[in-house]
Design a protein around this motif. Structure first.
Motif, PDB file in Angstrom:
ATOM      1  N   ALA A 104      -2.168   5.070   3.463  1.00  0.00           N
ATOM      2  CA  ALA A 104      -3.429   4.454   3.048  1.00  0.00           C
ATOM      3  C   ALA A 104      -4.242   4.034   4.264  1.00  0.00           C
ATOM      4  O   ALA A 104      -3.728   3.421   5.203  1.00  0.00           O
ATOM      5  CB  ALA A 104      -3.160   3.244   2.155  1.00  0.00           C
ATOM      6  N   SER A 149      -5.228   9.805  -3.030  1.00  0.00           N
ATOM      7  CA  SER A 149      -4.358  10.474  -4.000  1.00  0.00           C
ATOM      8  C   SER A 149      -5.120  11.181  -5.111  1.00  0.00           C
ATOM      9  O   SER A 149      -4.529  11.889  -5.921  1.00  0.00           O
ATOM     10  CB  SER A 149      -3.388   9.458  -4.616  1.00  0.00           C
ATOM     11  OG  SER A 149      -4.093   8.449  -5.328  1.00  0.00           O
ATOM     12  N   ASP A 203      -8.493   5.335  -4.953  1.00  0.00           N
ATOM     13  CA  ASP A 203      -7.675   6.529  -4.738  1.00  0.00           C
ATOM     14  C   ASP A 203      -8.490   7.681  -4.160  1.00  0.00           C
ATOM     15  O   ASP A 203      -7.995   8.802  -4.035  1.00  0.00           O
ATOM     16  CB  ASP A 203      -6.967   6.964  -6.023  1.00  0.00           C
ATOM     17  CG  ASP A 203      -7.908   7.100  -7.214  1.00  0.00           C
ATOM     18  OD1 ASP A 203      -9.138   7.126  -7.000  1.00  0.00           O
ATOM     19  OD2 ASP A 203      -7.418   7.151  -8.355  1.00  0.00           O
ATOM     20  N   THR A 230      -6.368   5.519  -0.688  1.00  0.00           N
ATOM     21  CA  THR A 230      -5.084   6.218  -0.678  1.00  0.00           C
ATOM     22  C   THR A 230      -5.233   7.730  -0.596  1.00  0.00           C
ATOM     23  O   THR A 230      -4.303   8.422  -0.177  1.00  0.00           O
ATOM     24  CB  THR A 230      -4.279   5.880  -1.945  1.00  0.00           C
ATOM     25  OG1 THR A 230      -4.926   6.458  -3.089  1.00  0.00           O
ATOM     26  CG2 THR A 230      -4.157   4.373  -2.129  1.00  0.00           C
ATOM     27  N   LEU A 262       0.822  -1.197   0.000  1.00  0.00           N
ATOM     28  CA  LEU A 262       0.000   0.000   0.000  1.00  0.00           C
ATOM     29  C   LEU A 262       0.863   1.257   0.000  1.00  0.00           C
ATOM     30  O   LEU A 262       1.953   1.270   0.593  1.00  0.00           O
ATOM     31  CB  LEU A 262      -0.904   0.026   1.236  1.00  0.00           C
ATOM     32  CG  LEU A 262      -2.156  -0.852   1.247  1.00  0.00           C
ATOM     33  CD1 LEU A 262      -1.860  -2.309   0.981  1.00  0.00           C
ATOM     34  CD2 LEU A 262      -2.889  -0.686   2.575  1.00  0.00           C
TER      35      LEU A 262
END
Length: 364
Positions: free
Chosen positions: A52, A298, A256, A296, A48
């Motif tokens: 995360a 992101s 994400d 995550t 990961l």
């Protein structure tokens, strides 16, 4: 929603997958009267990205797991550094020790002091594959360390890693993966993906059509499938089911999106809908169906001006995003299970879907 570039869990930026297996040329599946022979097992590791947020949902009545309590949203540690999926039943949980050692050598883990000491958080789950090959042939810490060392952004599927000795009902199981990227709605721009080890006692193929339960009619082109010949469908009735009642489908869902721990757990819970669509029956008292999920953070969703829902005061402002990600999670789990069965190659004489129904494949 469209499949991601590689249609795999590594379409979520920063995710890497490593696998290690041992598969002998000569493998014998154990029966009630005779022991199995040879090696046919392995380990799959999902690494990961830093930060995360992880969660888990266990639905089977006989799970083999590690560090799942730690992932409860009410507990202190809410991140993980790797998730281990392994063969070997409870013995295979030892593979996580090797993953921890590998991560520690890279300085990855929860920082414990100023000297750089770390404790990697490595939850995991296992499947029962001890009847495929010799009982004593099972993953250990070296399998986990090697799988972690092999990690990259390419994901092999089928009879590899933790899916090497997997069975899906009467057919060969394996590792499968799938991904989705949203192009409209509140989750526009967000990717959701899954990696699954399909080892269910339940059937993955509809005996009346010869097609996977999870392969919906409008999705046959996605899988490269078509209606198989009637004579081949009839062959399904002649297949012998697993010789033991022990089974499990395990996996990891990644996104994400930026979600809090409770929302990530909701995604893991909803993802089980995909398992139930692809396996019948699922979540039995003797399986260990377990799905991990992580976010995550992101990517930021970019919905259009008419696609941003109004959330009533007092509700989680991300409720529409969580709902969309959960729906996609169920879809990628469903697809990953079908992909695992389609990609499986023969091990120990266990029949594969391609061997049993070759006319189901458009490519021949």
């Amino acid at each position: 929603m469209i499949p991601g570039p590689s249609d795999s869990i590594t379409d979520v930026a920063g995710v890497r997958v490593g696998q290690h297996q041992r598969l002998d040329d000569h493998v014998i599946v154990a029966t009630d009267d005779a022991a199995g022979e040879g090696w046919a097992t392995g380990t799959t590791v999902v690494l990961l990205p830093e930060g995360a947020v992880a969660a888990v949902d266990v639905r089977g009545g006989g799970p083999g797991t590690r560090e799942t309590d730690l992932l409860d949203p009410s507990n202190t540690v809410q991140q993980a550094h790797a998730i281990v999926l392994s063969g070997g039943s409870a013995y295979g949980l030892a593979a996580a020790d090797g993953v921890m050692t590998h991560l520690e050598s890279q300085g990855i883990g929860l920082a414990m002091d100023k000297r750089g000491s770390v404790v990697p958080i490595v939850p995991g789950a296992v499947i029962f594959d001890l009847s495929v090959g010799a009982w004593s042939a099972r993953p250990d810490r070296e399998f986990g360390a090697q799988a972690a060392a092999n990690a990259d952004t390419s994901v092999a599927v089928g009879s590899v890693g933790a899916g090497t000795g997997a069975q899906a009902g009467a057919l060969k199981g394996g590792v499968g993966s799938a991904s989705i990227t949203f192009t409209t709605g509140p989750a526009t721009g967000i990717t959701v993906a899954a990696l699954i080890v399909a080892n269910p006692m339940g059937a993955v193929i509809d005996p009346t059509s010869g097609l996977p339960w999870g392969a919906l009619p409008l999705e046959l082109d996605y899988y490269g499938l078509r209606q198989p010949a009637p004579g081949e469908v009839a062959n399904l009735l002649n297949l012998t089911a697993k010789s033991n009642p022990l089974n499990t489908t395990i996996g990891v869902i990644a996104t994400d999106a930026a979600l809090d721990p409770a929302s990530v757990r909701r995604v893991a819970m909803t993802a089980h809908d995909g398992l139930a669509r692809a396996v019948r029956p699922a979540h039995s008292p003797l399986d260990g169906d377990t799905l991990f999920a992580f976010a995550t953070g992101s990517a930021t969703p970019t919905p259009g001006p008419d696609e941003t829902p109004q959330v009533p005061p007092g509700m989680n402002p991300d409720v529409a995003l969580v709902a969309a990600v959960g729906e996609a999670a169920a879809t990628v789990v469903q697809r990953a299970i079908v992909n695992a069965v389609i990609a499986a190659t023969p091990v120990g004489g266990i029949p594969t879907y391609r061997e049993t129904l070759p006319t189901a494949f458009v490519s021949g």
